[in-house]
Design an enzyme around this catalytic site. Structure first.
Site, short mmCIF file in Angstrom:
data_model
loop_
_atom_site.label_atom_id
_atom_site.label_comp_id
_atom_site.label_asym_id
_atom_site.label_seq_id
_atom_site.Cartn_x
_atom_site.Cartn_y
_atom_site.Cartn_z
N ALA A 189 3.55 -2.30 6.91
CA ALA A 189 2.92 -2.18 5.59
C ALA A 189 3.16 -0.79 5.05
CB ALA A 189 1.42 -2.44 5.70
N LYS A 190 3.17 -0.76 3.71
CA LYS A 190 3.40 0.53 3.04
C LYS A 190 2.42 1.58 3.52
CE LYS A 190 2.97 -1.91 -0.66
NZ LYS A 190 3.21 -2.88 -1.68
#
Ligand code: GLU
Length: 284
Positions: free
Chosen positions: A250-251
């Site tokens: 995930a970012k």
């Protein structure tokens, strides 16, 4: 994958898939995995592949990110037939919500997060399960209103709804872990559930492919299709690509974005091949 392609081909159904990123940040490796999955499923069968930009989320959605998404997919060697954007479809969300409200499936809710927390609700598939305090207009309904789905009423009226997932097979839809989920947000004409369900129908998607983290959302989508009399696609919830610690990429966990990799001169085609191998290994 091979099996389902065979099934569809023999049924003479054209495969239409979509990759549906939200332009609120750059894509990362997990998105590439998902995009390749949807792209190959369609292209290997001579079908259509769309990239749908899920940009309903007002200021959080930025067109610059959508421009980067196009560059990322090109870099990975993927091509698409259309790029529909949710922000152009607000009228259809309004119309569907109006119909659901008139038919008595939705109720107005003005509760905010604090109101709900004060009721000590149970945790469900997507945060707290709303305890239904606004149902039957028992509350004052001051301020902006969301529209919630009356899950119990809907399930009692419609009975059992079944959907088919490539991995899980035949699944009986059970949206109770979402409770009376928000269908129209206070600030927007739709929630993710309404927008994605309507768009998959409008876009003619026959195979909804997405990560297994969205598996439970399909319980809600399947019932919405029934209420709105929409066609029922087939679903593929593929495995998620995990980082070295077994966490979802995930970012916010600082996974490098595709843009960073691309701009650093990495070979996108080689990366795509590597991800295809991983898909084969994980059996999705
Ligand atoms: N827009 C969603 C996301 O970026 C994907 C939703 C879907 O594939 O149904 O996570």
């Amino acid at each position: 994958m091979v099996l389902s392609k065979g099934v569809w081909q023999s049924e003479n159904v054209e495969i239409v898939t979509r990759f549906a990123p939200s332009p609120n940040g750059n894509l990362h490796l997990g998105h590439a995995y998902s995009a390749i999955y949807a792209h190959d499923l369609a292209r290997d069968a001579g079908g259509h592949f769309l990239m749908r930009i899920e940009d309903i989320d007002g200021p959080r959605s930025q067109s610059e990110f959508a421009d980067e998404f196009r560059r990322d997919l090109e870099w990975l060697g993927l091509d698409w037939d259309e790029v529909p954007a949710q922000s152009t479809r607000f009228d259809s969300y309004d119309a569907a919500a109006k119909r659901l409200l008139e038919d008595g499936w939705l109720y107005r809710c003005s509760c905010n997060r604090k109101d709900i927390e004060a009721l000590e609700p149970r945790c469900g598939a997507d945060g707290f399960i709303y305890p239904g305090s606004c149902k039957g207009a028992q509350c004052s309904l001051d301020g902006p209103e969301a529209l919630r789905l009356d899950i119990n009423r809907m399930m009692a009226a419609l009975g059992e709804c079944v959907w088919t997932d490539e991995e899980a097979g035949s699944v009986v839809a059970d949206p109770r872990e979402f409770g009376d989920v928000v269908i129209v947000r206070k600030d927007l004409p739709a929630s993710y559930h309404l927008a994605a369900t309507l768009d998959d129908a409008v876009d003619g998607v026959t195979a909804v492919t997405r990560g297994e983290d969205l598996f439970t959302s399909t319980h809600v989508h399947r019932y919405l299709q029934e209420l709105l009399k929409l066609p029922v696609p087939h679903w593929h919830h593929h495995k998620l690509l995990l980082d070295d610690d077994g966490q979802k990429l995930a970012k916010r966990r600082g996974s490098p974005s595709l843009k960073d990799r691309r701009e650093a001169g990495e070979d996108g085609l080689a990366l795509a091949e590597q991800l295809r191998l991983q898909q084969m290994r994980s059996g999705t």
